[in-house]
Design a protein around this motif. Structure first.
Motif, PDB file in Angstrom:
ATOM      1  N   HIS A 176       0.828  -1.209   0.000  1.00  0.00           N
ATOM      2  CA  HIS A 176       0.000   0.000   0.000  1.00  0.00           C
ATOM      3  C   HIS A 176       0.864   1.262   0.000  1.00  0.00           C
ATOM      4  O   HIS A 176       0.655   2.164  -0.805  1.00  0.00           O
ATOM      5  CB  HIS A 176      -0.969  -0.026   1.184  1.00  0.00           C
ATOM      6  CG  HIS A 176      -2.080   0.959   1.137  1.00  0.00           C
ATOM      7  ND1 HIS A 176      -2.597   1.476  -0.034  1.00  0.00           N
ATOM      8  CD2 HIS A 176      -2.795   1.541   2.138  1.00  0.00           C
ATOM      9  CE1 HIS A 176      -3.574   2.331   0.249  1.00  0.00           C
ATOM     10  NE2 HIS A 176      -3.717   2.376   1.557  1.00  0.00           N
ATOM     11  N   PHE A 177       1.816   1.354   0.895  1.00  0.00           N
ATOM     12  CA  PHE A 177       2.832   2.412   0.929  1.00  0.00           C
ATOM     13  C   PHE A 177       4.186   1.758   1.180  1.00  0.00           C
ATOM     14  O   PHE A 177       4.263   0.711   1.833  1.00  0.00           O
ATOM     15  CB  PHE A 177       2.546   3.428   2.043  1.00  0.00           C
ATOM     16  CG  PHE A 177       1.581   4.511   1.660  1.00  0.00           C
ATOM     17  CD1 PHE A 177       2.026   5.784   1.323  1.00  0.00           C
ATOM     18  CD2 PHE A 177       0.212   4.265   1.626  1.00  0.00           C
ATOM     19  CE1 PHE A 177       1.150   6.786   0.968  1.00  0.00           C
ATOM     20  CE2 PHE A 177      -0.683   5.257   1.276  1.00  0.00           C
ATOM     21  CZ  PHE A 177      -0.217   6.527   0.938  1.00  0.00           C
ATOM     22  N   ALA A 178       5.233   2.410   0.701  1.00  0.00           N
ATOM     23  CA  ALA A 178       6.580   1.850   0.898  1.00  0.00           C
ATOM     24  C   ALA A 178       6.895   1.664   2.376  1.00  0.00           C
ATOM     25  O   ALA A 178       7.580   0.717   2.766  1.00  0.00           O
ATOM     26  CB  ALA A 178       7.619   2.753   0.239  1.00  0.00           C
ATOM     27  N   GLY A 179       6.395   2.560   3.203  1.00  0.00           N
ATOM     28  CA  GLY A 179       6.612   2.454   4.642  1.00  0.00           C
ATOM     29  C   GLY A 179       5.487   1.765   5.377  1.00  0.00           C
ATOM     30  O   GLY A 179       5.451   1.789   6.614  1.00  0.00           O
ATOM     31  N   THR A 202      -5.955  -5.587   4.371  1.00  0.00           N
ATOM     32  CA  THR A 202      -7.248  -5.216   4.941  1.00  0.00           C
ATOM     33  C   THR A 202      -8.145  -6.437   5.125  1.00  0.00           C
ATOM     34  O   THR A 202      -8.220  -7.306   4.250  1.00  0.00           O
ATOM     35  CB  THR A 202      -7.944  -4.166   4.059  1.00  0.00           C
ATOM     36  OG1 THR A 202      -8.994  -3.560   4.802  1.00  0.00           O
ATOM     37  CG2 THR A 202      -8.481  -4.748   2.769  1.00  0.00           C
ATOM     38  N   VAL A 203      -8.795  -6.513   6.274  1.00  0.00           N
ATOM     39  CA  VAL A 203      -9.769  -7.565   6.518  1.00  0.00           C
ATOM     40  C   VAL A 203     -11.039  -7.218   5.747  1.00  0.00           C
ATOM     41  O   VAL A 203     -11.619  -6.152   5.919  1.00  0.00           O
ATOM     42  CB  VAL A 203     -10.069  -7.706   8.020  1.00  0.00           C
ATOM     43  CG1 VAL A 203     -11.149  -8.772   8.252  1.00  0.00           C
ATOM     44  CG2 VAL A 203      -8.802  -8.068   8.784  1.00  0.00           C
ATOM     45  N   PHE A 212      -5.307  -6.950  -0.568  1.00  0.00           N
ATOM     46  CA  PHE A 212      -4.146  -6.086  -0.734  1.00  0.00           C
ATOM     47  C   PHE A 212      -4.438  -5.120  -1.888  1.00  0.00           C
ATOM     48  O   PHE A 212      -4.835  -5.552  -2.969  1.00  0.00           O
ATOM     49  CB  PHE A 212      -2.906  -6.909  -1.100  1.00  0.00           C
ATOM     50  CG  PHE A 212      -2.779  -8.209  -0.340  1.00  0.00           C
ATOM     51  CD1 PHE A 212      -1.982  -8.301   0.776  1.00  0.00           C
ATOM     52  CD2 PHE A 212      -3.472  -9.348  -0.756  1.00  0.00           C
ATOM     53  CE1 PHE A 212      -1.866  -9.503   1.469  1.00  0.00           C
ATOM     54  CE2 PHE A 212      -3.364 -10.551  -0.079  1.00  0.00           C
ATOM     55  CZ  PHE A 212      -2.564 -10.626   1.047  1.00  0.00           C
ATOM     56  N   MET A 213      -4.219  -3.838  -1.678  1.00  0.00           N
ATOM     57  CA  MET A 213      -4.445  -2.866  -2.751  1.00  0.00           C
ATOM     58  C   MET A 213      -3.405  -1.753  -2.665  1.00  0.00           C
ATOM     59  O   MET A 213      -2.981  -1.352  -1.577  1.00  0.00           O
ATOM     60  CB  MET A 213      -5.841  -2.259  -2.675  1.00  0.00           C
ATOM     61  CG  MET A 213      -6.971  -3.228  -2.934  1.00  0.00           C
ATOM     62  SD  MET A 213      -7.072  -3.795  -4.640  1.00  0.00           S
ATOM     63  CE  MET A 213      -7.948  -2.441  -5.394  1.00  0.00           C
ATOM     64  N   PRO A 221      -4.726  -2.196  -8.112  1.00  0.00           N
ATOM     65  CA  PRO A 221      -4.211  -3.376  -7.405  1.00  0.00           C
ATOM     66  C   PRO A 221      -2.758  -3.208  -6.980  1.00  0.00           C
ATOM     67  O   PRO A 221      -1.997  -2.463  -7.590  1.00  0.00           O
ATOM     68  CB  PRO A 221      -4.366  -4.497  -8.435  1.00  0.00           C
ATOM     69  CG  PRO A 221      -4.373  -3.804  -9.759  1.00  0.00           C
ATOM     70  CD  PRO A 221      -5.009  -2.465  -9.529  1.00  0.00           C
ATOM     71  N   GLU A 222      -2.394  -3.921  -5.923  1.00  0.00           N
ATOM     72  CA  GLU A 222      -1.001  -3.935  -5.489  1.00  0.00           C
ATOM     73  C   GLU A 222      -0.217  -4.876  -6.393  1.00  0.00           C
ATOM     74  O   GLU A 222      -0.751  -5.831  -6.971  1.00  0.00           O
ATOM     75  CB  GLU A 222      -0.895  -4.368  -4.027  1.00  0.00           C
ATOM     76  CG  GLU A 222       0.495  -4.268  -3.421  1.00  0.00           C
ATOM     77  CD  GLU A 222       1.133  -2.900  -3.572  1.00  0.00           C
ATOM     78  OE1 GLU A 222       1.739  -2.654  -4.652  1.00  0.00           O
ATOM     79  OE2 GLU A 222       1.051  -2.092  -2.640  1.00  0.00           O
ATOM     80  N   ARG A 223       1.080  -4.591  -6.524  1.00  0.00           N
ATOM     81  CA  ARG A 223       1.945  -5.375  -7.411  1.00  0.00           C
ATOM     82  C   ARG A 223       2.297  -6.717  -6.777  1.00  0.00           C
ATOM     83  O   ARG A 223       2.591  -6.773  -5.580  1.00  0.00           O
ATOM     84  CB  ARG A 223       3.213  -4.576  -7.706  1.00  0.00           C
ATOM     85  CG  ARG A 223       2.951  -3.295  -8.507  1.00  0.00           C
ATOM     86  CD  ARG A 223       3.857  -2.166  -8.077  1.00  0.00           C
ATOM     87  NE  ARG A 223       3.547  -1.739  -6.709  1.00  0.00           N
ATOM     88  CZ  ARG A 223       4.198  -0.739  -6.087  1.00  0.00           C
ATOM     89  NH1 ARG A 223       5.166  -0.104  -6.697  1.00  0.00           N
ATOM     90  NH2 ARG A 223       3.865  -0.412  -4.850  1.00  0.00           N
ATOM     91  N   PRO A 224       2.245  -7.800  -7.563  1.00  0.00           N
ATOM     92  CA  PRO A 224       2.531  -9.129  -7.004  1.00  0.00           C
ATOM     93  C   PRO A 224       3.864  -9.216  -6.276  1.00  0.00           C
ATOM     94  O   PRO A 224       3.953  -9.837  -5.219  1.00  0.00           O
ATOM     95  CB  PRO A 224       2.494 -10.034  -8.239  1.00  0.00           C
ATOM     96  CG  PRO A 224       1.516  -9.371  -9.157  1.00  0.00           C
ATOM     97  CD  PRO A 224       1.764  -7.897  -8.964  1.00  0.00           C
TER      98      PRO A 224
END
Length: 275
Positions: A176-179, A202-203, A212-213, A221-224
């Motif tokens: 979601h974020f690098a940190g 996220t539940v 995961f987003m 979408p988040e990267r695999p």
């Protein structure tokens, strides 16, 4: 009703993050992971929220875990979690609303020794809370540039893990974020362990799963490869429960397996693999 001394500072009405002075825009909402409201940038403040009738809400979400939120909800609508431990309490994630009544109820529960926040969308009124309880706020250094209101109580950490104290570990999952970080509580549920994830993982409404987003509101979408890296960083930590970011969004049993099967399903669809 006593308000904090910073009750008139501007708060973005869309994401709920408090800034240290007047400005025209909210950088967090200008980012592609968030959005500016359809009626343009709007601002509020702690004083305005109190005048509008918002109230603090504290309710049990698990054994030794209390939800801390606002009724009616503000901005994104998440609730924070107060983790009660013999060595002191951790406030995980953050809300926008803070008045003396809510602060007093938290003090009656033992106060706050430390604050840790999963990612910038949930920074809320973190500096106001930090000052109210004289508690440090732990943010991963890779999200440093998103902090809207700098303060000596905001502590940046680096690397993959950071131990707050015995059994409480921040893990930079980086989704979601690098940190993006989660909190692992080893002593939860008599040693079964718990992961407090915000919406890093996220539940979802089917509470047997997480997702995961990269962006939730804009459905990016988040990267695999990011998900796989995050799972590898979680691998050493057992947990039975997963606490999400909203009321009752909790995976109550078999949490680690739930995360694994959720990732397997996500990657299967994202990569176009056949059943």
């Amino acid at each position: 009703m006593r308000l904090p001394t910073d009750a008139d500072l501007p708060i973005c009405a869309t994401c709920g993050v408090q800034y240290g002075g007047a400005r025209e825009d909210c950088p967090i909402c200008l980012d592609e992971r968030q959005y500016v409201g359809w009626d343009g940038q709007r601002w509020t403040s702690l004083a305005k929220l109190a005048a509008a009738g918002h109230r603090g809400r504290i309710e049990a979400e698990g054994v030794g875990v209390l939800g801390v939120g606002t009724d009616p909800p503000t901005a994104i609508g998440q609730r924070a979690l107060l983790v009660l431990t013999p060595a002191g309490n951790v406030l995980w994630d953050m809300i926008t609303y803070l008045v003396e009544d809510l602060a007093g109820r938290i003090r009656d529960l033992g106060g706050i020794r430390a604050i840790a926040i999963s990612h910038p969308h949930f920074y809320g009124s973190m500096t106001a809370f930090a000052r109210e309880f004289d508690a440090p706020v732990y943010i991963h250094s890779r999200d440093r540039d998103w902090v809207a209101r700098r303060d000596p109580l905001v502590r940046f950490w680096e690397g993959e893990t950071h131990e707050l104290w015995d059994g409480l570990t921040l893990i930079n999952v980086g989704v979601h974020f690098a940190g993006g970080q989660v909190l692992h509580w080893a002593d939860a549920d008599d040693g079964a362990g718990a992961m407090l994830s915000g919406d890093i993982m996220t539940v979802v409404p089917d509470r047997r799963y997480v997702s995961f987003m990269y962006s939730y509101p804009n459905l990016i979408p988040e990267r695999p490869e990011v998900i796989r890296r995050g799972l590898a960083r979680l691998a050493p930590y057992p947990f039975e429960r997963v606490y999400g970011a909203w009321w009752r969004r909790v995976v109550h049993t078999d949490g680690k397996a739930a995360v694994a099967r959720s990732a397997e399903r996500y990657l299967r669809f994202a990569l176009g693999e056949e059943d």
